[in-house]
Design an enzyme around this catalytic site. Structure first.
Site, PDB file in Angstrom:
ATOM      1  N   CYS A 200      -1.199   6.185   9.728  1.00 36.26           N
ATOM      2  CA  CYS A 200       0.045   5.556  10.179  1.00 36.26           C
ATOM      3  C   CYS A 200      -0.235   4.229  10.862  1.00 36.26           C
ATOM      4  O   CYS A 200      -1.054   4.165  11.775  1.00 36.26           O
ATOM      5  CB  CYS A 200       0.729   6.404  11.235  1.00 36.26           C
ATOM      6  SG  CYS A 200       1.208   8.000  10.684  1.00 36.26           S
TER       7      CYS A 200
ATOM      8  N   CYS B 133       6.294  -6.857   7.420  1.00 38.22           N
ATOM      9  CA  CYS B 133       7.449  -6.372   8.181  1.00 38.22           C
ATOM     10  C   CYS B 133       7.859  -7.457   9.172  1.00 38.22           C
ATOM     11  O   CYS B 133       7.005  -8.136   9.735  1.00 38.22           O
ATOM     12  CB  CYS B 133       7.091  -5.089   8.934  1.00 38.22           C
ATOM     13  SG  CYS B 133       8.510  -4.307   9.749  1.00 38.22           S
TER      14      CYS B 133
ATOM     15  N   CYS C 101       3.452   8.480   0.757  1.00 41.02           N
ATOM     16  CA  CYS C 101       4.018   7.586   1.757  1.00 41.02           C
ATOM     17  C   CYS C 101       4.257   6.227   1.099  1.00 41.02           C
ATOM     18  O   CYS C 101       3.314   5.543   0.704  1.00 41.02           O
ATOM     19  CB  CYS C 101       3.021   7.475   2.917  1.00 41.02           C
ATOM     20  SG  CYS C 101       3.535   6.330   4.195  1.00 41.02           S
TER      21      CYS C 101
ATOM     22  N   CYS D  89       6.209  -4.531  15.776  1.00 42.46           N
ATOM     23  CA  CYS D  89       5.925  -3.554  16.823  1.00 42.46           C
ATOM     24  C   CYS D  89       4.474  -3.777  17.255  1.00 42.46           C
ATOM     25  O   CYS D  89       3.604  -4.017  16.426  1.00 42.46           O
ATOM     26  CB  CYS D  89       6.133  -2.134  16.312  1.00 42.46           C
ATOM     27  SG  CYS D  89       7.830  -1.861  15.781  1.00 42.46           S
TER      28      CYS D  89
ATOM     29  N   GLU E 202       0.820  -1.205   0.000  1.00 42.97           N
ATOM     30  CA  GLU E 202       0.000   0.000   0.000  1.00 42.97           C
ATOM     31  C   GLU E 202       0.861   1.265   0.000  1.00 42.97           C
ATOM     32  O   GLU E 202       1.942   1.298   0.570  1.00 42.97           O
ATOM     33  CB  GLU E 202      -0.942  -0.012   1.212  1.00 42.97           C
ATOM     34  CG  GLU E 202      -2.010  -1.090   1.059  1.00 42.97           C
ATOM     35  CD  GLU E 202      -2.937  -1.212   2.251  1.00 42.97           C
ATOM     36  OE1 GLU E 202      -4.119  -1.509   2.036  1.00 42.97           O
ATOM     37  OE2 GLU E 202      -2.499  -1.005   3.389  1.00 42.97           O
TER      38      GLU E 202
ATOM     39  N   CYS F 294       1.398  -1.822  15.690  1.00 44.79           N
ATOM     40  CA  CYS F 294       1.401  -1.597  14.238  1.00 44.79           C
ATOM     41  C   CYS F 294       0.720  -2.742  13.495  1.00 44.79           C
ATOM     42  O   CYS F 294       1.063  -3.902  13.679  1.00 44.79           O
ATOM     43  CB  CYS F 294       2.841  -1.432  13.762  1.00 44.79           C
ATOM     44  SG  CYS F 294       2.992  -1.313  11.962  1.00 44.79           S
TER      45      CYS F 294
END
Ligand code: SAH
Ligand code: SF4
Length: 384
Positions: free
Chosen positions: A372, A141, A134, A145, A119, A148
């Protein structure tokens, strides 16, 4: 399609094209994508094809300055070269679909050759007629975290150079934002933040090559000052990124003690806060005019106390810093709550009184999970 070439010539060019590249850059028809080649690679390719080196410059201009994808429209190349290129190469874009948020934020889902998806978010600046793109650096990932959404998706793979640059070019296409022959320059897409899916410093080589392409003066020509790389703290790569690319740095701090940061950002167990702050002090090119941004996601009752704000100020001592307070953006199944507006403002005031700028980031595109930490691709969601 190629009246100018015999079948044998076409074969020969395809063989050369294949020599040149990783399989991911070659389409089903065997043609190689030119997007993502560095300038020296493009020049070497022209030599391979028996062309003069200046042709690489012309191609570069069409691909990255004008955004042209069809060789036949690249008039300065001449018909014979255009036909040769058409036989063995493409100027590709990842397949795109998109969603627009009520606030104008637009989320693009890009699908790459192997079906993997990532994305990209365009965030318009409300006051000025411009905005930031962005970009994602990985599919998923590895770093997990806790707050996230991307971190809940297993790492599928790194994105290639063409896939990183292709996200930016695809968004430019969507806004018709390429310079016109009359020389009008694009304004909407004037900034890049590497804050999408993935940890850019875990895919450094591809991210670096992609940023060199977008910074090249004869192409997209974004200044390094308009690019910000956000890292969760991959200490050994920070200095190199600063020295080689000179882009702005953002560091995802989120906690002021190792005890808490170990939990929230598990990479902290490898590179604890003191080490991270040291790397920030050494970051090449940071100065009072070009400060390092410390990102701090505000989690209710977890990291948002006044004592923590004061501890943050102590940590930042000696670093040209600014702080970006990010209200936590929830996602389905997330374990945290956003801090109250009061807590965020109290925190911000303490940081500001110590002399640091501490804007509170307005969440954008929450209704389409584009804010975010909300990015996660459909492909993975479907598999579950
Ligand atoms: N991997 C890099 C860049 C991508 S994340 C990094 O971690 O820095 C971009 C920013 O969004 C980071 O500061 C990240 O911590 C923050 N973020 C992640 N999840 C979030 C959430 N749910 N709400 C608000 N910010 C979040
Ligand atoms: Fe990865 Fe950044 Fe999300 Fe952490 S915050 S899981 S490093 S994308």
């Amino acid at each position: 399609m190629n009246a100018l070439l015999t079948e044998a010539e076409r074969e020969r060019i395809l063989a050369k094209a294949a020599l040149f590249e990783p399989p991911a850059a070659v389409g089903a028809d065997g043609r190689r994508d030119l997007v993502g080649l560095t300038r020296p690679e493009l020049a070497a390719l022209m030599t391979e094809l028996g062309e003069k080196p200046f042709r690489a410059g012309q191609l570069w201009h069409w691909i990255y300055h004008r955004g042209e994808t069809r060789f036949e429209r690249m008039t300065s190349l001449g018909k014979p070269l255009a036909a040769k290129l058409e036989a063995g190469f493409t100027v590709g874009r990842p397949e795109a679909s998109d969603q627009v948020s009520l606030d104008g934020t637009r989320k693009f889902l890009f699908r790459f050759r192997d079906g993997q998806q990532a994305e990209t978010v365009y965030i318009p600046d409300r006051e000025q007629d411009r905005g930031a793109v962005c970009l994602s650096s990985q599919v998923g990932c590895t770093l997990s975290c806790r707050f996230c959404h991307t971190g809940t998706q297993r790492l599928a793979r790194n994105l290639g150079v063409a896939e990183i640059v292709g996200q930016f070019m695809g968004v430019r296409d969507a806004y018709g934002e390429w310079p016109s022959p009359q020389g009008e320059t694009p304004r909407l897409l004037s900034t890049i933040v590497l804050m999408g899916m993935g940890e850019p410093l875990y895919n450094y080589e591809n991210v670096a090559a992609a940023m060199r392409i977008v910074m090249d003066n004869e192409g997209i020509a974004l200044s390094r000052r308009r690019i910000t790389l956000s890292t969760s703290g991959v200490v050994p790569m920070m200095e190199r990124a600063g020295a080689e690319l000179g882009v702005n740095l953002a560091v995802s701090l989120h906690a002021v003690t190792d005890e808490l940061r170990d939990e929230l950002v598990p990479l902290n167990r490898k590179y604890p806060i003191a080490m991270l702050m040291d790397a920030c002090r050494r970051y090449p090119g940071a100065s009072n005019a070009r400060r390092i941004t410390f990102e701090y996601v505000m989690l209710k009752g977890v990291n948002d106390s006044e004592a923590e704000a004061r501890a943050l100020v102590r940590l930042l001592q000696g670093i040209p810093a600014k702080v970006n307070l990010i209200p936590f953006n929830p996602w389905p199944g997330s374990a945290f709550e956003p801090s109250s507006g009061n807590a965020v403002h109290r925190f911000a005031r303490i940081v500001m009184e110590a002399g640091y700028s501490a804007p509170i980031r307005t969440p954008r595109g929450q209704d389409i999970l584009a804010a975010c930490g909300q990015l996660k691709t459909l492909s993975e969601r479907r598999q579950k």
